[in-house]
Design a protein around this motif. Structure first.
Motif, PDB file in Angstrom:
ATOM      1  N   UNK A  99      12.336  -0.216  10.834  1.00 44.17           N
ATOM      2  CA  UNK A  99      11.884  -0.323  12.693  1.00 44.17           C
ATOM      3  C   UNK A  99      11.290  -1.446  12.321  1.00 44.17           C
ATOM      4  N   UNK A 100      11.515  -3.091  12.950  1.00 42.92           N
ATOM      5  CA  UNK A 100      10.366  -4.130  12.240  1.00 42.92           C
ATOM      6  C   UNK A 100      10.953  -4.142  10.512  1.00 42.92           C
ATOM      7  N   UNK A 101      11.909  -4.222  10.374  1.00 43.50           N
ATOM      8  CA  UNK A 101      12.048  -4.888   8.660  1.00 43.50           C
ATOM      9  C   UNK A 101      10.450  -4.040   8.570  1.00 43.50           C
ATOM     10  N   UNK A 102      10.421  -2.773   8.250  1.00 44.02           N
ATOM     11  CA  UNK A 102       8.789  -2.244   7.705  1.00 44.02           C
ATOM     12  C   UNK A 102       9.335  -2.030   5.953  1.00 44.02           C
ATOM     13  N   UNK A 103      10.607  -1.142   5.487  1.00 38.62           N
ATOM     14  CA  UNK A 103      11.480  -0.968   4.563  1.00 38.62           C
ATOM     15  C   UNK A 103      11.857  -2.317   4.251  1.00 38.62           C
ATOM     16  N   UNK A 104      12.348  -2.671   4.629  1.00 35.36           N
ATOM     17  CA  UNK A 104      12.528  -3.998   4.003  1.00 35.36           C
ATOM     18  C   UNK A 104      11.426  -4.916   3.630  1.00 35.36           C
ATOM     19  N   UNK A 105      10.546  -4.879   4.354  1.00 35.88           N
ATOM     20  CA  UNK A 105       9.050  -5.511   3.740  1.00 35.88           C
ATOM     21  C   UNK A 105       8.794  -4.776   2.378  1.00 35.88           C
ATOM     22  N   UNK A 106       8.216  -3.610   1.934  1.00 34.98           N
ATOM     23  CA  UNK A 106       8.467  -2.758   1.422  1.00 34.98           C
ATOM     24  C   UNK A 106       8.950  -3.203  -0.060  1.00 34.98           C
ATOM     25  N   UNK A 107      10.246  -3.124   0.174  1.00 36.60           N
ATOM     26  CA  UNK A 107      10.885  -3.308  -0.900  1.00 36.60           C
ATOM     27  C   UNK A 107      11.280  -4.434  -1.598  1.00 36.60           C
ATOM     28  N   UNK A 108      11.045  -5.728  -0.395  1.00 36.88           N
ATOM     29  CA  UNK A 108      10.406  -7.105  -0.664  1.00 36.88           C
ATOM     30  C   UNK A 108       9.291  -7.230  -2.104  1.00 36.88           C
ATOM     31  N   UNK A 109       7.654  -6.510  -1.435  1.00 34.86           N
ATOM     32  CA  UNK A 109       7.215  -6.670  -1.587  1.00 34.86           C
ATOM     33  C   UNK A 109       7.183  -6.085  -3.489  1.00 34.86           C
ATOM     34  N   UNK A 110       7.902  -5.368  -3.372  1.00 33.68           N
ATOM     35  CA  UNK A 110       8.329  -4.319  -4.620  1.00 33.68           C
ATOM     36  C   UNK A 110       8.394  -5.506  -5.389  1.00 33.68           C
ATOM     37  N   UNK A 111       9.780  -6.449  -5.090  1.00 36.54           N
ATOM     38  CA  UNK A 111      10.294  -7.597  -5.930  1.00 36.54           C
ATOM     39  C   UNK A 111       9.655  -9.002  -5.903  1.00 36.54           C
ATOM     40  N   UNK A 112       8.874  -9.031  -5.028  1.00 35.57           N
ATOM     41  CA  UNK A 112       7.678 -10.151  -5.605  1.00 35.57           C
ATOM     42  C   UNK A 112       6.396  -9.624  -6.544  1.00 35.57           C
ATOM     43  N   UNK A 113       5.595  -8.547  -6.017  1.00 32.21           N
ATOM     44  CA  UNK A 113       5.140  -7.732  -6.976  1.00 32.21           C
ATOM     45  C   UNK A 113       3.324  -8.778  -6.305  1.00 32.21           C
ATOM     46  N   UNK A 114       2.859  -9.433  -5.257  1.00 33.79           N
ATOM     47  CA  UNK A 114       2.177  -9.762  -5.214  1.00 33.79           C
ATOM     48  C   UNK A 114       0.502 -10.160  -5.885  1.00 33.79           C
ATOM     49  N   UNK A 115      -0.229 -10.501  -7.122  1.00 30.32           N
ATOM     50  CA  UNK A 115      -0.471 -10.928  -7.333  1.00 30.32           C
ATOM     51  C   UNK A 115      -1.725  -9.981  -7.451  1.00 30.32           C
ATOM     52  N   UNK A 116      -2.031 -10.369  -5.757  1.00 27.62           N
ATOM     53  CA  UNK A 116      -3.887  -8.756  -6.312  1.00 27.62           C
ATOM     54  C   UNK A 116      -3.728  -7.181  -6.956  1.00 27.62           C
ATOM     55  N   UNK A 117      -1.931  -7.139  -5.892  1.00 21.41           N
ATOM     56  CA  UNK A 117      -1.998  -5.991  -6.255  1.00 21.41           C
ATOM     57  C   UNK A 117      -1.693  -5.683  -8.225  1.00 21.41           C
ATOM     58  N   UNK A 118      -1.057  -6.778  -8.701  1.00 23.97           N
ATOM     59  CA  UNK A 118      -0.579  -6.942  -9.630  1.00 23.97           C
ATOM     60  C   UNK A 118      -2.142  -6.112 -10.941  1.00 23.97           C
ATOM     61  N   UNK A 119      -3.607  -7.284 -10.181  1.00 24.72           N
ATOM     62  CA  UNK A 119      -4.533  -7.070 -11.072  1.00 24.72           C
ATOM     63  C   UNK A 119      -5.212  -6.407 -10.889  1.00 24.72           C
ATOM     64  N   UNK A 120      -4.724  -5.482  -9.973  1.00 26.09           N
ATOM     65  CA  UNK A 120      -5.656  -3.774  -9.733  1.00 26.09           C
ATOM     66  C   UNK A 120      -4.841  -3.344 -10.714  1.00 26.09           C
ATOM     67  N   UNK A 121      -3.331  -2.886 -10.768  1.00 24.65           N
ATOM     68  CA  UNK A 121      -2.459  -2.385 -11.485  1.00 24.65           C
ATOM     69  C   UNK A 121      -2.554  -2.423 -12.412  1.00 24.65           C
ATOM     70  N   UNK A 122      -2.725  -3.772 -13.060  1.00 28.10           N
ATOM     71  CA  UNK A 122      -3.088  -4.479 -14.162  1.00 28.10           C
ATOM     72  C   UNK A 122      -4.598  -2.961 -15.099  1.00 28.10           C
ATOM     73  N   UNK A 123      -5.217  -3.265 -13.876  1.00 27.35           N
ATOM     74  CA  UNK A 123      -7.312  -3.131 -14.390  1.00 27.35           C
ATOM     75  C   UNK A 123      -6.655  -1.175 -14.377  1.00 27.35           C
ATOM     76  N   UNK A 124      -6.953  -0.915 -13.887  1.00 31.72           N
ATOM     77  CA  UNK A 124      -5.879   0.902 -14.039  1.00 31.72           C
ATOM     78  C   UNK A 124      -5.042   0.960 -15.199  1.00 31.72           C
TER      79      UNK A 124
END
Length: 289
Positions: A99-124
């Motif tokens: 619906x409304x390319x929701x899954x597509x955008x999630x997959x794209x986010x996983x490929x591009x891995x936004x910097x903010x998400x990387x910082x927190x995941x690295x901290x974890x």
């Protein structure tokens, strides 16, 4: 197969609450990938009474499992990385409804891995790494070599995941294959731990030296999230840091992480007077370069 299973998800696709449906089929070489089922149907919804709801089915002497997962739960798993099975399913599965390319955008986010998400995941990952490494070192010093071995093994896994995230990728279940290509020196340490002919004590002694060096080399990036928060004001009480909504993701390891950063001169302790004579509050601040 899709025709047979369509009744399981078709009704849900007409509901505005349903954001996407993904199918994951069994791989003969990796039966554990679908937990022994022939097919998994992963349905993502906006809201539900339970964050995860599971039903099992049988068809034509085959087994199917339907998972209904809320957006909030899935996004939490993506950030924290504490349920990699679902991340793998999302990444590798075939999209049946979006619906409304929701899954597509999630997959794209996983490929591009936004910097903010990387910082927190690295901290974890870095905070978990420091805890495991610290415990392993203490067990080693006490002569408990098997316990030390267990913690070294876990610390190498966190080091590997940290390296993959640092390179801009999501850590997959096959993280060692990723690390072998990205940072072979970490992979070699893993091989050394598993296959070396050295006595366990000597093997661990050499590994602690090597891992200590690698950890220090990754401290600036691994601790970047916490250090950036510490810079927001002059000094922080421990409880203030615990109450920070982003630090909360790795709060369980915060104490040991702070002690490591103090020991490595990234953070300093600022004593603040209390009403008790000779007793001080312990506040933390970043050491100015």
């Amino acid at each position: 197969m899709e025709d047979i299973l369509r009744p399981l998800y078709q009704e849900r696709t007409s509901q505005q609450n349903t954001m996407g449906v993904i199918v994951i089929e069994k791989k003969e070489s990796e039966l554990s990938f679908t937990e022994g089922f022939d097919v998994i149907l992963l349905t993502i919804v906006k809201e539900a009474d339970s964050p995860v709801f599971i039903k099992h089915y049988v068809y034509e002497e085959k087994k199917a499992a339907l998972y209904i997962v809320t957006e909030k739960q899935l996004e939490e798993w993506m950030l924290l990385g504490n349920n990699r099975k679902f991340i793998e399913w999302l990444y590798h599965g075939k999209v049946l409804f979006d619906r409304n390319e929701y899954v597509y955008k999630l997959k794209q986010e996983m490929r591009e891995f936004p910097f903010f998400g990387r910082k927190i995941k690295m901290a974890i990952e870095f905070s978990k790494l420091i805890r495991r490494w610290t415990y392993g070192r203490d067990f080693f010093k006490s002569g408990h070599y098997l316990d030390a071995y267990n913690h070294v093994m876990h610390s190498l896994h966190h080091l590997a995941r940290l390296a993959v995230i640092e390179n801009g990728f999501y850590p997959e279940v096959t993280v060692w294959l990723q690390v072998k290509q990205m940072e072979p020196e970490i992979y070699k340490l893993y091989e050394e731990l598993l296959t070396s002919d050295e006595e366990l004590e000597k093997r661990l002694e050499l590994l602690f030296i090597a891992i200590d060096f690698l950890i220090y080399s990754k401290t600036e990036n691994g601790a970047a999230h916490l250090l950036s928060i510490l810079k927001e004001k002059d000094s922080w009480a421990f409880q203030e840091l615990l109450n920070h909504p982003e630090v909360n993701y790795y709060a369980v390891d915060l104490s040991v992480l702070l002690e490591y950063l103090v020991g490595k001169s990234f953070v300093e302790v600022k004593p603040i007077e209390t009403k008790g004579q000779g007793i001080y509050h312990r506040y933390y601040c970043v050491i100015n370069e």
